[in-house]
Design a protein around this motif. Structure first.
Motif, short mmCIF file in Angstrom:
data_model
loop_
_atom_site.label_atom_id
_atom_site.label_comp_id
_atom_site.label_asym_id
_atom_site.label_seq_id
_atom_site.Cartn_x
_atom_site.Cartn_y
_atom_site.Cartn_z
N ILE A 8 3.74 -18.88 6.56
CA ILE A 8 3.43 -19.48 5.78
C ILE A 8 1.52 -19.57 6.66
CG2 ILE A 8 1.86 -22.30 6.49
CD1 ILE A 8 4.63 -23.37 6.16
N ALA A 9 1.42 -18.47 7.28
CA ALA A 9 0.08 -18.53 8.01
C ALA A 9 -0.60 -17.06 7.35
CB ALA A 9 0.09 -17.77 9.57
N PRO A 10 -0.04 -15.97 7.28
CA PRO A 10 -1.00 -15.74 6.61
C PRO A 10 -1.27 -15.92 5.23
CG PRO A 10 1.08 -14.45 6.08
CD PRO A 10 1.27 -16.29 7.22
N ARG A 11 -0.83 -17.36 4.63
CA ARG A 11 -1.35 -18.06 3.36
C ARG A 11 -2.61 -18.62 3.57
NH1 ARG A 11 4.53 -17.80 1.53
NH2 ARG A 11 4.68 -19.69 2.83
N LEU A 12 -2.71 -19.51 4.82
CA LEU A 12 -3.45 -20.64 5.43
C LEU A 12 -4.13 -19.30 5.93
CD1 LEU A 12 -3.47 -22.64 6.86
CD2 LEU A 12 -2.82 -22.23 8.69
N ARG A 13 -4.96 -18.40 6.77
CA ARG A 13 -5.48 -17.61 6.58
C ARG A 13 -6.61 -17.03 5.72
NH1 ARG A 13 -6.08 -12.08 11.43
NH2 ARG A 13 -8.49 -12.20 10.41
N ALA A 14 -5.57 -16.25 4.20
CA ALA A 14 -5.94 -16.14 3.72
C ALA A 14 -6.87 -17.06 2.89
CB ALA A 14 -5.20 -15.49 2.43
N LEU A 15 -6.18 -18.15 2.72
CA LEU A 15 -7.04 -19.44 1.96
C LEU A 15 -7.87 -19.63 2.89
CD1 LEU A 15 -7.37 -21.62 -0.61
CD2 LEU A 15 -5.92 -23.24 1.13
N VAL A 19 -12.20 -19.02 0.65
CA VAL A 19 -12.65 -20.47 0.56
C VAL A 19 -14.40 -20.47 1.29
CG1 VAL A 19 -11.53 -21.81 -0.85
CG2 VAL A 19 -12.07 -22.63 2.43
N GLY A 20 -14.35 -19.28 2.19
CA GLY A 20 -15.35 -18.87 2.75
C GLY A 20 -15.57 -19.62 4.38
N MET A 21 -14.28 -20.31 5.19
CA MET A 21 -14.60 -20.89 5.61
C MET A 21 -13.76 -20.46 7.22
SD MET A 21 -12.67 -24.73 6.76
CE MET A 21 -13.46 -25.48 4.80
N GLU A 24 -13.90 -22.30 12.91
CA GLU A 24 -14.57 -23.16 13.87
C GLU A 24 -14.52 -24.79 12.45
OE1 GLU A 24 -15.71 -19.96 14.14
OE2 GLU A 24 -14.91 -20.02 16.36
N GLU A 25 -14.45 -24.24 10.99
CA GLU A 25 -15.38 -25.14 9.85
C GLU A 25 -13.46 -25.78 9.77
OE1 GLU A 25 -18.52 -23.87 7.91
OE2 GLU A 25 -16.91 -22.67 7.58
N MET A 26 -12.63 -24.63 9.91
CA MET A 26 -11.07 -25.19 9.70
C MET A 26 -11.23 -26.20 11.07
SD MET A 26 -8.33 -25.39 8.14
CE MET A 26 -8.88 -24.56 6.72
N ALA A 27 -11.36 -25.79 11.88
CA ALA A 27 -11.04 -26.88 12.88
C ALA A 27 -11.29 -28.50 13.07
CB ALA A 27 -10.98 -25.75 14.14
N ARG A 28 -12.51 -28.08 12.56
CA ARG A 28 -13.67 -29.36 12.75
C ARG A 28 -12.39 -30.43 11.38
NH1 ARG A 28 -17.60 -26.01 13.71
NH2 ARG A 28 -17.89 -25.97 11.49
N ALA A 29 -12.50 -29.44 10.00
CA ALA A 29 -11.86 -30.31 9.24
C ALA A 29 -10.50 -30.87 9.85
CB ALA A 29 -11.50 -29.57 7.65
N ALA A 30 -8.85 -30.31 10.52
CA ALA A 30 -8.36 -30.52 10.35
C ALA A 30 -8.05 -31.38 11.76
CB ALA A 30 -7.72 -29.52 10.93
#
Length: 183
Positions: A8-15, A19-21, A24-30
């Motif tokens: 799952i980890a590489p899919r997570l990073r690739a996604l 989307v250009g996130m 830090e932006e992912m951390a805020r969203a989560a």
């Protein structure tokens, strides 16, 4: 699935990158720390479904895409027959089966979970964002929730804040089986 989070980890990073996130932006969203996102993307740490749910939502995809690598396509309804849930390795000692993996745009994650019996010193504590609803189907389930220890019998339900540190174990030398809905 052996160590599903490694897949799952590489899919997570690739996604996230697609989307250009930023991390830090992912951390805020989560609603977590950026270092935690980096740990999840490293493939060396278990990834809570609550995080996958928020990450997928932030990226505009279905959680199934992160878990299985394939998208969910059903939008009106999805039937998952007995024994057909998508196996998800969240915790090494628990058996999780996703019960809505085919439904696109889910607003919750329902699982059929089997927790083995354990000794009190063997508990695997967890805390994550969101809320959970548990309904016990078989066996007796002990849930340590913060400083409280609750025993749930078949037919009992519990709704709780997942930010509170929690751990589960089957009692009486038998596994406990329950529906777990994570929001």
């Amino acid at each position: 699935m052996d160590k599903a989070y490694k897949e799952i980890a590489p899919r997570l990073r690739a996604l996230r990158e697609a989307v250009g996130m930023s991390v830090e932006e992912m951390a805020r969203a989560a609603e977590i720390d950026a270092d935690e996102v980096r740990r999840f993307e490293s493939g060396q740490h278990e990834i809570p479904v609550s995080f996958l749910f928020k990450a997928a939502k932030a990226c505009g995809v279905d959680t199934t895409e992160l878990i299985s690598g394939a998208g969910a396509h059903l939008r009106s309804y999805s039937v998952v027959r007995k024994g057909e849930g998508l196996a998800v390795e969240r915790r090494a000692t628990y058996d999780y089966k996703s019960l809505a993996y085919r439904f696109a745009g889910r607003k919750m994650e329902p699982f059929l979970v089997t927790v083995p019996p354990k000794e009190p010193g063997e508990l695997d504590f967890n805390a994550h964002s969101g809320q959970e609803f548990i309904h016990v189907m078989e066996g007796r389930l002990e849930l340590t929730l913060g400083d409280s220890v609750l025993v749930l019998e078949p037919g009992d339900s519990l709704y709780f804040d997942s930010h509170v540190r929690h751990a589960l174990r089957g009692l009486d030398g038998k596994p406990a089986r329950f529906i777990d809905v994570i929001i």
